[in-house]
Design a protein around this motif. Structure first.
Motif, mmCIF file in Angstrom:
data_model
loop_
_atom_site.group_PDB
_atom_site.id
_atom_site.type_symbol
_atom_site.label_atom_id
_atom_site.label_comp_id
_atom_site.label_asym_id
_atom_site.label_seq_id
_atom_site.Cartn_x
_atom_site.Cartn_y
_atom_site.Cartn_z
ATOM 1 N N MET A 34 0.847 -1.208 0.000
ATOM 2 C CA MET A 34 0.000 0.000 0.000
ATOM 3 C C MET A 34 0.873 1.246 0.000
ATOM 4 N N PHE A 35 0.601 2.140 -0.940
ATOM 5 C CA PHE A 35 1.268 3.438 -1.008
ATOM 6 C C PHE A 35 0.301 4.425 -0.343
ATOM 7 N N ILE A 36 0.812 5.328 0.477
ATOM 8 C CA ILE A 36 -0.056 6.341 1.084
ATOM 9 C C ILE A 36 0.554 7.723 0.858
ATOM 10 N N HIS A 105 6.704 14.827 1.477
ATOM 11 C CA HIS A 105 6.558 14.922 0.029
ATOM 12 C C HIS A 105 7.264 16.184 -0.442
ATOM 13 N N HIS A 106 7.072 16.558 -1.693
ATOM 14 C CA HIS A 106 7.842 17.681 -2.246
ATOM 15 C C HIS A 106 7.567 18.987 -1.501
ATOM 16 N N ASP A 107 6.403 19.089 -0.831
ATOM 17 C CA ASP A 107 6.082 20.367 -0.166
ATOM 18 C C ASP A 107 6.925 20.569 1.087
ATOM 19 N N TRP A 147 9.198 3.978 4.369
ATOM 20 C CA TRP A 147 9.069 5.440 4.253
ATOM 21 C C TRP A 147 9.292 5.893 2.827
ATOM 22 N N TYR A 148 8.380 6.681 2.289
ATOM 23 C CA TYR A 148 8.606 7.491 1.089
ATOM 24 C C TYR A 148 9.274 8.769 1.599
ATOM 25 N N HIS A 149 10.298 9.250 0.894
ATOM 26 C CA HIS A 149 10.919 10.518 1.307
ATOM 27 C C HIS A 149 11.356 11.270 0.058
ATOM 28 N N MET A 200 13.252 2.216 2.006
ATOM 29 C CA MET A 200 13.333 3.674 1.856
ATOM 30 C C MET A 200 12.972 3.960 0.401
ATOM 31 N N TRP A 201 11.821 4.617 0.231
ATOM 32 C CA TRP A 201 11.281 4.847 -1.115
ATOM 33 C C TRP A 201 11.527 6.312 -1.479
ATOM 34 N N PHE A 202 12.668 6.592 -2.084
ATOM 35 C CA PHE A 202 12.998 7.984 -2.403
ATOM 36 C C PHE A 202 12.290 8.419 -3.676
ATOM 37 N N GLY A 240 12.697 8.477 -16.100
ATOM 38 C CA GLY A 240 11.309 8.860 -16.393
ATOM 39 C C GLY A 240 10.323 7.879 -15.781
ATOM 40 N N MET A 241 9.060 7.916 -16.253
ATOM 41 C CA MET A 241 8.000 7.139 -15.635
ATOM 42 C C MET A 241 8.195 5.648 -15.906
ATOM 43 N N SER A 242 9.063 5.318 -16.872
ATOM 44 C CA SER A 242 9.261 3.878 -17.117
ATOM 45 C C SER A 242 10.010 3.260 -15.944
ATOM 46 N N PRO A 261 8.661 1.519 -12.162
ATOM 47 C CA PRO A 261 7.729 2.050 -13.161
ATOM 48 C C PRO A 261 6.537 2.704 -12.453
ATOM 49 N N GLU A 262 6.082 3.813 -13.013
ATOM 50 C CA GLU A 262 5.012 4.553 -12.329
ATOM 51 C C GLU A 262 3.804 4.675 -13.236
ATOM 52 N N GLN A 263 2.644 4.308 -12.728
ATOM 53 C CA GLN A 263 1.378 4.366 -13.484
ATOM 54 C C GLN A 263 1.457 3.546 -14.769
HETATM 55 O O1 FHN Z 1 6.059 13.928 -8.151
HETATM 56 C C1 FHN Z 1 5.789 12.681 -7.511
HETATM 57 C C2 FHN Z 1 4.318 12.450 -7.396
HETATM 58 O O2 FHN Z 1 3.715 13.462 -6.645
HETATM 59 C C3 FHN Z 1 4.104 11.087 -6.716
HETATM 60 O O3 FHN Z 1 4.662 11.108 -5.405
HETATM 61 C C4 FHN Z 1 4.781 9.999 -7.566
HETATM 62 C C5 FHN Z 1 4.596 8.648 -6.906
HETATM 63 O O4 FHN Z 1 5.598 7.791 -7.342
HETATM 64 N N1 FHN Z 1 6.200 10.302 -7.666
HETATM 65 C C6 FHN Z 1 6.537 11.568 -8.253
HETATM 66 C C7 FHN Z 1 6.297 11.581 -9.754
HETATM 67 O O5 FHN Z 1 7.132 10.605 -10.350
#
Ligand code: FHN
Length: 677
Positions: A34-36, A105-107, A147-149, A200-202, A240-242, A261-263
């Motif tokens: 699960m990603f949150i 997150h980025h903020d 942790w996502y960081h 650790m999910w950077f 990239g997203m790949s 890979p993302e989405q």
């Molecule tokens: O910019 C982020 C986005 O907000 C989200 O966290 C995704 C999830 O993997 N990662 C980045 C876009 O690749």
């Protein structure tokens, strides 16, 4: 000359994707997490004044909210309904083995108590360490806490670059070295104060201010603090997203422990590579009150099945609301997924990828028990005639059963397929799973794969033919005329790679117990005359002409129509010193030390092209992260014109050219082998 393009999976870097690394075993067994995405952005829930309602975790940037305005959300972040045990229980009940939550997150807002900033959860009315409560609850529900960081940080005064629209937020005095110390200090908190952490999910690693060597440094810190922790590949240029990972060498490339890979779900991934697709349930990561475009439970489960059948993990996202609860739509899907996993989870957890390259009605996974195998058939399209045909399968089947139903069903091994008598009606609304207990390994009648380093050669070539099932016998034939290829049954037994020295077609077929059990595959190999070398003398070795162009492109422009901002002689093809909105054109000669086939590799972020004798050999153009492509060309001994063109729009920059005579490793072109005249 032909253009031979292959896109190599980039598996170099700090850590190669080594499927033997037992540190990842728990993660591979889990297959599902699960990603949150949760933070201050849940307060506006995607809407901001006249900027519309389509935002989410990027809202500070996409709605251009000034820092001091955004920071005020901290006073409204009071998730009174947050319950760590409930979240962990929902993940566990859905069959998820780990939770990855946005510690920052980025903020820049920290969901955990940090001694290094006040921009954290303790400055909100909530004043409780969310990460601590989750880390304590996770083991109670048999999930691993991760942790996502984000590296990118839009709040910290030392992080650069500022957002383009933040005209009033000076970057005066900003110091990325000091920011990296802050980053290291917080990662130290996250890996010291909350017990064993799974991953650790950077993220947020793509801006030009972040270098691959920083990624390696941070990777080492993580593994020093917790040697067993897994680190994803987003500490360096991920491609990239790949989710392909950065290459060792340029920009200090970084590998990480697995690809991300993302989405998207890769078409096929080498079985030896660890990877995880992360995906949203609706269209956004962070909570958006109006985003109701949730994927159906069936769609989510079929994505899980597809990913696991390719030996990957699925990280499925939830974006909680500001009150600390999950959106109803997410809760419903997690519950339905859990109901399916209660019965079919054995076909997901602890499985390996499918032995089939494809199946007409669904996917497959497998588990090994000593010499024997449980083959799980994930049937998306349940046969109306109650006969499930599994093509190209043989072996000794001990039993067959439908998961969740009592008793065995009949499975018959026939010529080249297995036919299973299945009950009428899919056993659930999503995927019906049949478990075949196979003595030994399933025998899959695959079409043999014929390969050589290149399909053209100057002297000779080494041909390899392979299939995955060792029980199959490969027979082949070497034909001189294409007309023969569709009639002859191959009669040579393949035992090991063999040499060819003339243009021909290789035909191959799989045999089992003396009978042909697959279609034939064929591949043409061509003996070619190498391109004559340039008739030049008095070359200036170790030099190439480089022209630099300024501009913003989404693909390579025609540099010959542009005025360079500078030009000079260089001794290598490189993107250093890195810059954005820049293009480069390298021209000169490359030396072939003898007549042969030469393979070139071109890695770049963003786009690039490589020409030999003004013929396009590699086209790696476009906006992308660091991706490597290869091409081959036959060259006579001597000097040949080379031209490499490259551009970088924004973010990471990378350019690396390698060359190797066929059968030899690719390496940086030696200065002895470049020249101008
Ligand atoms: O910019 C982020 C986005 O907000 C989200 O966290 C995704 C999830 O993997 N990662 C980045 C876009 O690749």
């Amino acid at each position: 000359m032909i253009q031979l393009l292959t896109t190599a999976l980039l598996i170099m870097g700090t850590q190669t994707f080594n499927s033997q690394d037992s540190r990842l075993d728990w993660w591979r067994d889990a297959r599902f997490g699960m990603f949150i995405h949760w933070g201050l952005y849940a307060v506006p829930a995607g809407a901001w004044e006249e900027k519309g309602t389509g935002h989410a975790e990027w809202i500070r940037t996409t709605a251009q909210i000034p820092l001091e305005t955004y920071d005020k959300f901290i006073d409204e972040f009071n998730p009174v309904n947050f319950n760590a045990d409930q979240w962990c229980e929902m993940a566990s009940d859905a069959g998820m083995g780990y939770i990855v939550i946005t510690s920052k997150h980025h903020d820049g807002f920290c969901l955990f108590e940090s001694q290094h900033t006040d921009f954290d959860i303790m400055s909100t009315p909530f004043k409780r360490d969310i990460m601590k409560e989750l880390a304590d609850a996770a083991p109670r529900h048999e999930v691993k806490m991760c942790w996502y960081h984000s590296i990118m940080d839009w709040h910290h005064p030392d992080y650069l670059p500022r957002r383009g629209w933040e005209k009033d937020r000076s970057s005066e005095g900003a110091d990325m070295d000091r920011f990296r110390k802050y980053l290291h200090a917080q990662v130290t908190e996250l890996l010291s104060n909350y017990g064993p952490i799974g991953v650790m999910w950077f993220d947020g690693e793509w801006e030009a201010t972040w270098k691959g060597e920083y990624g390696k440094e941070l990777y080492k810190l993580c593994r020093t603090l917790q040697p067993e922790v897994i680190v994803n590949n987003r500490l360096g240029a991920r491609g990239g997203m790949s989710g392909l990972t950065g290459m060792e060498g340029y920009a200090g490339g970084y590998g990480g422990d697995y690809m991300t890979p993302e989405q998207e779900i890769p078409d096929a991934v080498d079985k030896g590579i660890d990877w995880e697709t992360c995906m949203t349930m609706n269209d956004r990561w962070g909570y958006n009150a109006v985003d109701k475009n949730f994927k159906s439970t069936t769609d989510l489960l079929q994505k899980l099945s597809d990913i696991v059948s390719k030996n990957g993990n699925f990280l499925l996202n939830v974006g909680p609301k500001v009150d600390g609860t999950f959106p109803e739509e997410s809760i419903q899907r997690l519950s339905e997924i859990g109901d399916w996993m209660d019965i079919n989870g054995e076909a997901i957890h602890g499985t390996f990828g499918s032995p089939f390259s494809e199946l007409p009605w669904g996917r497959a996974t497998q588990k090994f028990h000593g010499d024997d195998t449980t083959l799980y058939l994930h049937v998306f399209d349940w046969p109306e005639d109650q006969k499930l045909h599994v093509p190209n399968l043989s072996g000794t089947i001990k039993s067959a059963r439908v998961l969740g139903q009592k008793g065995n069903i009949n499975a018959e091994v026939k010529d080249g397929e297995v036919v299973i008598d299945v009950p009428s009606g899919k056993p659930n609304d999503h995927i019906g799973v049949i478990a075949l207990e196979v003595i030994g390994r399933p025998i899959v009648f695959e079409v043999p794969e014929i390969s050589a380093q290149t399909q053209q050669f100057v002297h000779d070539a080494t041909v390899t033919i392979g299939v995955r099932s060792p029980e199959l016998e490969i027979r082949y034939a070497i034909l001189n005329e294409p007309s023969e290829s569709n009639v002859l049954v191959p009669n040579l037994r393949y035992t090991s790679p063999f040499e060819i020295d003339g243009t021909c077609i290789v035909v191959a077929q799989s045999f089992y117990q003396g009978k042909p059990v697959s279609k034939s595959s064929l591949k043409k190999f061509e003996k070619v005359t190498p391109k004559q070398a340039a008739n030049i003398t008095n070359v200036i070795k170790g030099t190439l002409d480089m022209k630099v162009f300024e501009g913003e492109w989404d693909e390579l422009p025609n540099f010959n129509l542009l005025q360079p901002s500078s030009s000079k002689s260089v001794d290598k093809i490189t993107s250093k010193p890195e810059a954005e909105s820049q293009g480069r054109q390298f021209m000169g000669y490359v030396q072939a030390n003898q007549s042969n086939m030469y393979v070139f590799s071109l890695t770049s972020d963003d786009g690039s092209r490589l020409y030999i004798d003004d013929v396009l050999i590699i086209d790696n153009d476009g906006l992308h992260g660091p991706i490597q492509k290869e091409g081959a060309v036959a060259l006579a001994k001597g000097w040949h014109p080379i031209r490499v063109e490259w551009f970088n729009k924004t973010g990471g920059a990378a350019l690396q050219v390698q060359m190797g005579e066929i059968g030899h490793p690719l390496q940086e072109i030696s200065t002895n082998d470049i020249a101008t005249r």
